[in-house]
Design a protein around this motif. Structure first.
Motif, short mmCIF file in Angstrom:
data_model
loop_
_atom_site.label_atom_id
_atom_site.label_comp_id
_atom_site.label_asym_id
_atom_site.label_seq_id
_atom_site.Cartn_x
_atom_site.Cartn_y
_atom_site.Cartn_z
N THR A 32 26.11 31.33 55.01
CA THR A 32 27.36 31.70 53.87
C THR A 32 27.83 30.66 53.30
O THR A 32 28.34 29.03 53.29
N VAL A 34 30.95 29.79 50.14
CA VAL A 34 32.58 30.71 50.17
C VAL A 34 33.15 30.30 48.97
O VAL A 34 33.27 29.05 48.46
N PHE A 35 33.28 30.91 48.11
CA PHE A 35 34.38 30.62 46.53
C PHE A 35 35.55 30.36 46.67
O PHE A 35 36.38 31.66 47.55
N ASP A 36 36.31 30.17 46.09
CA ASP A 36 37.23 30.62 45.47
C ASP A 36 38.09 31.11 44.44
O ASP A 36 39.31 30.97 44.23
N SER A 37 37.29 32.41 43.94
CA SER A 37 37.38 33.61 43.25
C SER A 37 36.60 34.09 42.49
O SER A 37 35.57 33.78 43.12
N ILE A 38 36.33 34.97 42.42
CA ILE A 38 35.50 36.11 42.48
C ILE A 38 34.87 35.22 40.55
O ILE A 38 33.87 35.81 40.24
N SER A 40 34.52 32.73 40.32
CA SER A 40 33.78 31.17 40.22
C SER A 40 31.87 32.43 40.57
O SER A 40 30.76 31.55 41.04
N TRP A 41 32.46 32.92 41.75
CA TRP A 41 31.34 33.56 42.53
C TRP A 41 30.58 34.07 41.85
O TRP A 41 29.14 34.17 42.02
N ARG A 42 30.76 34.59 40.28
CA ARG A 42 29.94 35.34 39.52
C ARG A 42 29.51 34.26 38.58
O ARG A 42 28.44 34.73 38.24
N ARG A 45 26.15 32.59 40.36
CA ARG A 45 25.66 34.07 40.87
C ARG A 45 24.90 33.77 38.89
O ARG A 45 23.29 34.08 39.01
N SER A 55 25.05 28.98 46.84
CA SER A 55 24.96 30.32 46.13
C SER A 55 25.21 30.85 47.74
O SER A 55 25.64 32.10 47.91
N TYR A 56 23.75 31.03 48.54
CA TYR A 56 23.29 31.51 49.19
C TYR A 56 22.89 30.28 50.40
O TYR A 56 21.88 30.14 49.48
#
Length: 391
Positions: A32, A34-38, A40-42, A45, A55-56
């Motif tokens: 896994t 992890v990211f600090d916000s949606i 940054s996650w998006r 990706r 990313s994973y």
């Protein structure tokens, strides 16, 4: 500054050191991320299709990215992808192009398990396939209107036949057909298919890249056009490799140039000596002047590795050739090659070739991998094993 490949081998695939830091990239183990916000996650990706970003874990960590960057640099490619085995990398390359109703054309000298991919995957999915001769004499005639991929190995498996890869690529690309190459023999060091016109180069990192017989891994390197076509497939099929294995291959690769040179020097000396032996009909080793298409080896390769194959005279039986292998003391009996150790196995050329008939006119074949032992000791071992051949 333009750099020699030896310099690239040492300095590529490493982190930039600003004030202090380790020589080797640290092993990053992760599943896994992890990211600090949606947001940054998006963002990650969105970027991962064109960039190496965390990313994973299955998409790779910094350790895998470092290895991919190093091999991409050596091969002159656009992007690379790690696989659990070399055969997995070949399979995904074939699957990336082959579609129902199409046709795949293979060189007859491909790694024998590739034939299993053809029979177990292509055939049940209504994808035709065929093989062209290792001298390339029937290559153009074997191309069909529906050919979707040409996949070769050069130098070839078992007998190291050289293909005129630039010419194959020229003919293929005139018809908009991609070319994939198994480059395990050259291992990004002795031979560079992408520079010769190919679209995809696959290497079993298990062998010379690792160099220590303790890792299973494959690497696919593609040019930009091929990556856009098949680059998403490894993720879709769940292909991933261990960061610990990536670190071992990275470490092994720093001495790749020196190791292959040592293997090749010893193999050449042993091949030349074997040519003088009365038991031997032919030594298959591309650096020898009488090797088929030696001129292509001189033009396209930067040396030889430790592989050579002995063809015994027809008076000897397969049983006698196996007695020869059993009598060897410094050569292990085992699959694979490219490690520091010497190995020997029977070479079933008849079973590995279909475009040409090898059933008549040949004695038994034995493949040797010449390791890093002293050349004189290996010659002495082979000499005493010839006594068993004649019993």
């Amino acid at each position: 500054m333009k750099q020699n490949k030896q310099t690239k081998l040492i300095h590529s695939g490493r982190q930039e050191i600003k004030t202090s830091g380790p020589i080797n990239p640290p092993v990053m183990r992760a599943s896994t991320i992890v990211f600090d916000s949606i947001k940054s996650w998006r963002d990650v990706r969105d970027r991962r299709a064109t960039e190496r970003v965390l990313s994973y874990g299955a998409r790779g960590t910094e350790t895998a990215f470092a290895l991919e960057a190093l091999v991409t640099e050596l091969e002159g490619g656009y992007r690379a992808q790690l696989f659990p085995t070399g055969l997995a990398a070949i399979a995904v390359t074939i699957m990336g192009y082959a579609r129902s109703g199409g046709h795949v054309l293979f060189a007859d000298s491909v790694y024998e398990p590739v034939r299993k991919i053809a029979s177990a995957f292509l055939e049940p999915n209504n994808i035709a396939y065929s093989f062209f001769k290792t001298d390339g004499s029937d290559f153009e005639q074997k191309i069909q209107q529906n050919t979707q991929l040409i996949f070769v190995e050069s130098p070839g498996s078992l007998l190291y036949e050289m293909l005129d890869l630039p010419e194959i690529c020229r003919i293929a690309h005139e018809r908009d057909i991609p070319v994939g190459v198994d480059n395990t023999w050259g291992s990004a060091w002795l031979y560079n298919p992408l520079e010769l016109g190919a679209d995809v180069s696959v290497i079993a990192a298990t062998k010379y890249l690792c160099g220590h017989s303790d890792v299973m891994m494959g690497i696919m390197v593609a040019n930009e056009k091929a990556w856009k076509k098949i680059g998403a497939l490894p993720e879709a099929l769940g292909q991933a490799s261990s960061p610990d294995d990536a670190a071992l291959v990275l470490r092994g690769m720093r001495t790749l140039g020196q190791r292959i040179a040592a293997h090749g020097k010893s193999a050449l000396a042993i091949a030349q000596w074997l040519e003088t032996r009365p038991e031997v009909e032919k030594v298959w080793f591309p650096e020898l002047p009488n090797h088929p298409r030696h001129d292509l080896w001189k033009r396209d390769c930067k040396g030889s590795n430790g592989l050579l194959t002995i063809e015994f005279k027809q008076e000897y039986t397969t049983k006698q050739s196996e007695q020869f292998i059993d009598a060897l003391e410094l050569f292990g009996i085992g699959a694979s090659w490219g490690g520091f150790e010497s190995l020997a196995l029977p070479a079933n050329v008849v079973g590995a070739r279909t475009a040409s008939d090898w059933r008549e006119g040949h004695g038994p074949f034995v493949r040797l991998h010449i390791g890093l032992e002293a050349t004189d000791d290996l010659i002495a071992d082979i000499t005493q094993a010839f006594l068993a051949l004649n019993q």
